[in-house]
Design a protein around this motif. Structure first.
Motif, mmCIF file in Angstrom:
data_model
loop_
_atom_site.group_PDB
_atom_site.id
_atom_site.type_symbol
_atom_site.label_atom_id
_atom_site.label_comp_id
_atom_site.label_asym_id
_atom_site.label_seq_id
_atom_site.Cartn_x
_atom_site.Cartn_y
_atom_site.Cartn_z
ATOM 1 N N THR A 59 0.729 -1.241 0.037
ATOM 2 C CA THR A 59 0.052 0.126 -0.005
ATOM 3 C C THR A 59 0.764 1.226 -0.002
ATOM 4 O OG1 THR A 59 -0.115 -0.024 2.297
ATOM 5 C CG2 THR A 59 -1.829 -1.079 1.106
ATOM 6 N N SER A 61 3.664 4.025 -1.655
ATOM 7 C CA SER A 61 3.675 4.535 -3.135
ATOM 8 C C SER A 61 4.291 3.825 -3.996
ATOM 9 C CB SER A 61 4.352 5.939 -3.011
ATOM 10 O OG SER A 61 5.523 5.721 -2.596
ATOM 11 N N GLN A 82 2.059 0.057 -4.467
ATOM 12 C CA GLN A 82 0.937 0.197 -5.093
ATOM 13 C C GLN A 82 1.343 0.102 -6.775
ATOM 14 O OE1 GLN A 82 -1.822 3.134 -4.154
ATOM 15 N NE2 GLN A 82 -1.041 3.491 -2.163
ATOM 16 N N ARG A 118 -2.291 -2.453 7.050
ATOM 17 C CA ARG A 118 -3.710 -1.949 6.991
ATOM 18 C C ARG A 118 -4.513 -2.518 6.080
ATOM 19 N NH1 ARG A 118 -3.349 4.188 5.972
ATOM 20 N NH2 ARG A 118 -4.367 3.123 4.223
ATOM 21 N N GLU A 139 -7.579 -2.314 5.404
ATOM 22 C CA GLU A 139 -8.714 -1.602 4.533
ATOM 23 C C GLU A 139 -7.865 -0.909 3.211
ATOM 24 O OE1 GLU A 139 -7.552 -0.036 7.724
ATOM 25 O OE2 GLU A 139 -8.968 -1.637 8.526
ATOM 26 N N ALA A 140 -6.612 -0.587 3.560
ATOM 27 C CA ALA A 140 -5.881 0.079 1.967
ATOM 28 C C ALA A 140 -5.515 -1.171 1.283
ATOM 29 C CB ALA A 140 -4.676 0.563 2.914
ATOM 30 N N ALA A 185 -8.803 -2.071 -0.810
ATOM 31 C CA ALA A 185 -9.143 -0.938 -1.607
ATOM 32 C C ALA A 185 -8.310 -1.336 -2.888
ATOM 33 C CB ALA A 185 -9.067 0.400 -1.133
ATOM 34 N N LEU A 186 -6.872 -1.500 -2.808
ATOM 35 C CA LEU A 186 -6.136 -2.014 -3.828
ATOM 36 C C LEU A 186 -6.165 -2.819 -4.566
ATOM 37 C CD1 LEU A 186 -3.399 -1.019 -5.354
ATOM 38 C CD2 LEU A 186 -2.043 -1.995 -3.657
ATOM 39 N N THR A 208 -2.274 -9.234 6.182
ATOM 40 C CA THR A 208 -1.521 -8.552 6.981
ATOM 41 C C THR A 208 -0.267 -9.413 7.534
ATOM 42 O OG1 THR A 208 -2.922 -8.796 8.862
ATOM 43 C CG2 THR A 208 -3.183 -6.877 7.694
#
Length: 176
Positions: free
Chosen positions: A67, A69, A72, A91, A93-94, A97-98, A113
């Motif tokens: 997650t 820079s 990603q 995280r 959640e991140a 989303a990815l 995780t």
């Protein structure tokens, strides 16, 4: 000294507010260097995989620090050309989303995780965490894996080179 652009290296963009203060103080372009780091890391990792006979279309790739820079962008670039992606970061959640964003590109995408879980089945590992100590230990890696260590400080323990002759570790983002 005549340069038109400067790319910041490891830690300089982090401690230097992503180069904003430097860019305001000089009359040339300033970049964090992340794009160049991604390009060289991907080129190196994919070439190393080819060299050891890993079929990219069937390969399972794990990105540690997915997650961030650099992580990603690596995930987005790899999703269309590999069999499966395991995204690992702190995280959830991140990560989710990815995963939702890149799932349509073809690769089977999983999130976790747990570093041990992420590494155990990976043919290729891209390590780009911001951990202060090595997170990749010899016993965590699949036989024959290729590991591209982009992180500063290094994510891969020195013990991997000593104890795992079957694993290829390359330094990602290094340019001469």
């Amino acid at each position: 000294i005549g340069a038109d652009i400067v790319g910041l290296g490891p830690f300089t963009s982090i401690v230097g507010d992503a180069g904003i203060s430097i860019a305001e103080a000089v009359d040339i372009g300033v970049t964090t260097g992340n794009s160049y780091t991604v390009a060289t890391a991907m080129e190196g990792a994919l070439e190393a995989a080819r060299q050891v006979g890993i079929n990219l279309a069937e390969a399972k790739v794990t990105i540690l620090g997915a997650t961030g820079s650099i992580g990603q962008v690596c995930a987005r670039l790899l999703a269309p050309s590999v069999g499966a992606l395991s995204l690992c970061a702190r995280r959830r959640e991140a990560l989710e989303a990815l995963a939702d964003e890149i799932a349509p590109y073809g690769a089977l995408v999983q999130v976790t995780t747990e570093v041990n879980k992420a590494l155990g089945e990976a043919d290729i590992v891209i390590a780009v965490t911001s951990a202060v100590e090595a997170v990749v230990q010899p016993e965590m890696l699949k036989p024959g894996a290729v590991v591209c260590d982009v992180a500063r400080p290094r994510d891969v323990s020195r013990q991997v080179a000593d104890k795992r002759q079957d694993v290829l570790v390359i330094e990602g983002g290094a340019v001469a």
